[in-house]
Motif scaffolding. Structure first.
Motif, PDB file in Angstrom:
ATOM      1  N   SER A  95      82.349  32.604  -7.430  1.00 49.59           N
ATOM      2  CA  SER A  95      81.910  33.908  -7.926  1.00 49.59           C
ATOM      3  C   SER A  95      81.491  34.810  -6.776  1.00 49.59           C
ATOM      4  CB  SER A  95      80.724  33.728  -8.885  1.00 49.59           C
ATOM      5  OG  SER A  95      81.097  32.903  -9.960  1.00 49.59           O
ATOM      6  N   ASP A  96      81.507  36.117  -7.059  1.00 52.75           N
ATOM      7  CA  ASP A  96      81.035  37.102  -6.090  1.00 52.75           C
ATOM      8  C   ASP A  96      79.557  37.393  -6.263  1.00 52.75           C
ATOM      9  OD1 ASP A  96      83.645  37.671  -4.914  1.00 52.75           O
ATOM     10  OD2 ASP A  96      84.115  38.595  -6.845  1.00 52.75           O
ATOM     11  N   VAL A  97      79.081  37.265  -7.487  1.00 57.95           N
ATOM     12  CA  VAL A  97      77.677  37.562  -7.778  1.00 57.95           C
ATOM     13  C   VAL A  97      77.244  36.750  -8.994  1.00 57.95           C
ATOM     14  CG1 VAL A  97      78.189  39.581  -9.231  1.00 57.95           C
ATOM     15  CG2 VAL A  97      75.994  39.460  -8.057  1.00 57.95           C
ATOM     16  N   VAL A  98      75.954  36.397  -9.028  1.00 54.56           N
ATOM     17  CA  VAL A  98      75.375  35.682 -10.165  1.00 54.56           C
ATOM     18  C   VAL A  98      74.399  36.634 -10.853  1.00 54.56           C
ATOM     19  CG1 VAL A  98      73.910  33.746 -10.889  1.00 54.56           C
ATOM     20  CG2 VAL A  98      75.619  33.416  -9.080  1.00 54.56           C
ATOM     21  N   ILE A  99      74.584  36.805 -12.152  1.00 56.89           N
ATOM     22  CA  ILE A  99      73.637  37.576 -12.950  1.00 56.89           C
ATOM     23  C   ILE A  99      72.767  36.573 -13.691  1.00 56.89           C
ATOM     24  CG2 ILE A  99      73.307  39.191 -14.855  1.00 56.89           C
ATOM     25  CD1 ILE A  99      76.031  40.417 -14.173  1.00 56.89           C
ATOM     26  N   VAL A 100      71.453  36.670 -13.485  1.00 57.63           N
ATOM     27  CA  VAL A 100      70.503  35.776 -14.139  1.00 57.63           C
ATOM     28  C   VAL A 100      69.825  36.562 -15.260  1.00 57.63           C
ATOM     29  CG1 VAL A 100      68.492  34.285 -13.819  1.00 57.63           C
ATOM     30  CG2 VAL A 100      70.117  34.613 -11.923  1.00 57.63           C
ATOM     31  N   ILE A 101      70.108  36.183 -16.497  1.00 52.27           N
ATOM     32  CA  ILE A 101      69.482  36.846 -17.638  1.00 52.27           C
ATOM     33  C   ILE A 101      68.091  36.246 -17.831  1.00 52.27           C
ATOM     34  CG2 ILE A 101      69.587  37.295 -20.110  1.00 52.27           C
ATOM     35  CD1 ILE A 101      72.628  37.147 -19.911  1.00 52.27           C
ATOM     36  N   CYS A 102      67.075  37.104 -17.786  1.00 45.92           N
ATOM     37  CA  CYS A 102      65.693  36.653 -17.916  1.00 45.92           C
ATOM     38  C   CYS A 102      65.157  36.962 -19.306  1.00 45.92           C
ATOM     39  CB  CYS A 102      64.823  37.335 -16.860  1.00 45.92           C
ATOM     40  SG  CYS A 102      65.284  36.902 -15.174  1.00 45.92           S
ATOM     41  N   GLY A 103      64.907  35.907 -20.050  1.00 48.22           N
ATOM     42  CA  GLY A 103      64.345  36.034 -21.390  1.00 48.22           C
ATOM     43  C   GLY A 103      62.907  35.544 -21.400  1.00 48.22           C
ATOM     44  N   GLU A 104      62.403  35.327 -22.594  1.00 44.04           N
ATOM     45  CA  GLU A 104      60.999  34.932 -22.754  1.00 44.04           C
ATOM     46  C   GLU A 104      60.712  33.501 -22.290  1.00 44.04           C
ATOM     47  OE1 GLU A 104      58.965  36.831 -26.327  1.00 44.04           O
ATOM     48  OE2 GLU A 104      61.066  36.660 -26.994  1.00 44.04           O
ATOM     49  N   GLU A 108      60.985  28.348 -18.062  1.00 42.45           N
ATOM     50  CA  GLU A 108      60.979  26.940 -18.473  1.00 42.45           C
ATOM     51  C   GLU A 108      62.379  26.324 -18.456  1.00 42.45           C
ATOM     52  OE1 GLU A 108      59.238  27.022 -22.374  1.00 42.45           O
ATOM     53  OE2 GLU A 108      57.516  28.189 -21.670  1.00 42.45           O
ATOM     54  N   ALA A 109      63.390  27.128 -18.163  1.00 47.04           N
ATOM     55  CA  ALA A 109      64.781  26.667 -18.223  1.00 47.04           C
ATOM     56  C   ALA A 109      65.170  26.002 -16.904  1.00 47.04           C
ATOM     57  CB  ALA A 109      65.702  27.843 -18.531  1.00 47.04           C
ATOM     58  N   VAL A 110      65.221  24.696 -16.905  1.00 43.95           N
ATOM     59  CA  VAL A 110      65.513  23.926 -15.699  1.00 43.95           C
ATOM     60  C   VAL A 110      66.910  24.236 -15.169  1.00 43.95           C
ATOM     61  CG1 VAL A 110      65.770  21.579 -14.771  1.00 43.95           C
ATOM     62  CG2 VAL A 110      63.916  22.094 -16.364  1.00 43.95           C
ATOM     63  N   GLY A 134      61.698  46.270 -23.887  1.00 43.62           N
ATOM     64  CA  GLY A 134      60.336  46.280 -24.402  1.00 43.62           C
ATOM     65  C   GLY A 134      59.570  44.997 -24.158  1.00 43.62           C
ATOM     66  N   LYS A 135      60.209  44.012 -23.549  1.00 43.18           N
ATOM     67  CA  LYS A 135      59.549  42.745 -23.220  1.00 43.18           C
ATOM     68  C   LYS A 135      59.759  42.469 -21.740  1.00 43.18           C
ATOM     69  CE  LYS A 135      60.211  40.784 -27.786  1.00 43.18           C
ATOM     70  NZ  LYS A 135      60.723  39.673 -28.567  1.00 43.18           N
ATOM     71  N   ASN A 136      58.921  41.626 -21.192  1.00 48.66           N
ATOM     72  CA  ASN A 136      59.055  41.252 -19.786  1.00 48.66           C
ATOM     73  C   ASN A 136      59.766  39.911 -19.682  1.00 48.66           C
ATOM     74  OD1 ASN A 136      57.703  43.522 -18.752  1.00 48.66           O
ATOM     75  ND2 ASN A 136      55.712  42.554 -19.096  1.00 48.66           N
ATOM     76  N   GLY A 137      61.004  39.939 -19.183  1.00 46.51           N
ATOM     77  CA  GLY A 137      61.740  38.700 -18.974  1.00 46.51           C
ATOM     78  C   GLY A 137      61.061  37.884 -17.887  1.00 46.51           C
ATOM     79  N   LYS A 138      61.011  36.595 -18.084  1.00 41.12           N
ATOM     80  CA  LYS A 138      60.353  35.703 -17.125  1.00 41.12           C
ATOM     81  C   LYS A 138      61.350  35.248 -16.065  1.00 41.12           C
ATOM     82  CE  LYS A 138      56.543  34.877 -19.892  1.00 41.12           C
ATOM     83  NZ  LYS A 138      56.217  33.826 -20.813  1.00 41.12           N
ATOM     84  N   LYS A 139      60.887  35.226 -14.835  1.00 43.15           N
ATOM     85  CA  LYS A 139      61.724  34.785 -13.713  1.00 43.15           C
ATOM     86  C   LYS A 139      61.904  33.272 -13.747  1.00 43.15           C
ATOM     87  CE  LYS A 139      60.345  38.052 -10.078  1.00 43.15           C
ATOM     88  NZ  LYS A 139      59.849  38.068  -8.682  1.00 43.15           N
ATOM     89  N   PRO A 140      63.073  32.795 -13.302  1.00 41.59           N
ATOM     90  CA  PRO A 140      63.230  31.343 -13.130  1.00 41.59           C
ATOM     91  C   PRO A 140      62.276  30.871 -12.027  1.00 41.59           C
ATOM     92  CG  PRO A 140      65.291  32.513 -12.641  1.00 41.59           C
ATOM     93  CD  PRO A 140      64.268  33.534 -12.974  1.00 41.59           C
ATOM     94  N   THR A 141      61.904  29.622 -12.072  1.00 43.03           N
ATOM     95  CA  THR A 141      60.923  29.099 -11.110  1.00 43.03           C
ATOM     96  C   THR A 141      61.420  29.127  -9.675  1.00 43.03           C
ATOM     97  OG1 THR A 141      61.691  26.844 -11.526  1.00 43.03           O
ATOM     98  CG2 THR A 141      59.788  27.618 -12.819  1.00 43.03           C
ATOM     99  N   THR A 142      62.730  29.150  -9.467  1.00 48.32           N
ATOM    100  CA  THR A 142      63.268  29.152  -8.103  1.00 48.32           C
ATOM    101  C   THR A 142      63.545  30.560  -7.586  1.00 48.32           C
ATOM    102  OG1 THR A 142      65.453  28.782  -9.049  1.00 48.32           O
ATOM    103  CG2 THR A 142      64.273  26.836  -8.227  1.00 48.32           C
ATOM    104  N   ALA A 143      63.274  31.577  -8.390  1.00 48.57           N
ATOM    105  CA  ALA A 143      63.446  32.950  -7.911  1.00 48.57           C
ATOM    106  C   ALA A 143      62.436  33.198  -6.794  1.00 48.57           C
ATOM    107  CB  ALA A 143      63.232  33.941  -9.049  1.00 48.57           C
TER     108      ALA A 143
END
Length: 165
Positions: A95-104, A108-110, A134-143
């Motif tokens: 891939s050229d780029v990774v899009i990380v979708i941040c949800g609630e 916790e998503a390993v 309207g919500k704050n997506g949570k960052k993955p722990t490795t961000a």
């Protein structure tokens, strides 16, 4: 990045825990430079399969817009397997780029955390996209602490895929 000569095939570039031949690294960089705006960027989507699959489907739909600067191949690994990390690494590397979708629940998503780490190790660009307005997506722990979670709008998405971060 460090030089390493222990692989027996001449020097290699050390990226995280992965040794890559200089030829592979150079070819990757040349590919990235040659893509420019002529071809749509290949995107890998990282998302929490348990909570945010619908968001990934929305993103795939946006990729089909006539003015889309990116294309998404549904490379989701739907079943856990002993070699899923190797499969994810190969798909991210392609891939050229990774899009990380941040949800609630992204924090916790390993699997998402591992995919972000792989993108970092492979030097693949990535960005974090807020999944729900309207919500704050949570960052993955490795961000990284410096990684910003961007608002998901069509104009933002086109700019972010183009490298505006």
């Amino acid at each position: 990045m460090t030089q390493d000569t222990s692989c027996g095939h001449g020097p290699s570039v050390q990226i995280g825990q992965t040794a890559v031949s200089p030829e592979h690294y150079d070819a990757r960089q040349q590919h990235i430079e040659s893509v420019g705006s002529a071809m749509p960027k290949r995107v890998f989507v990282s998302f929490d399969y348990d909570y945010d699959k619908t968001l990934k489907d929305f993103l795939i739909g946006q990729a089909k817009n006539p003015d889309s600067p990116f294309e998404i191949h549904d490379w989701s690994i739907k079943e856990a397997s002993p070699d899923w990390r190797q499969k994810a690494r190969a798909r991210i590397r392609a891939s050229d780029v990774v899009i990380v979708i941040c949800g609630e629940h992204t924090d916790e998503a390993v699997g998402v955390a591992i995919e972000v780490r792989i993108a970092q190790e492979e030097l693949i660009e990535y960005f974090l996209l807020n999944g729900y307005s309207g919500k704050n997506g949570k960052k993955p722990t490795t961000a990284r602490a410096t990684d910003k979670v961007y608002q998901w709008t069509w104009e933002n998405l086109k700019l972010l895929v183009g490298g505006a971060r």
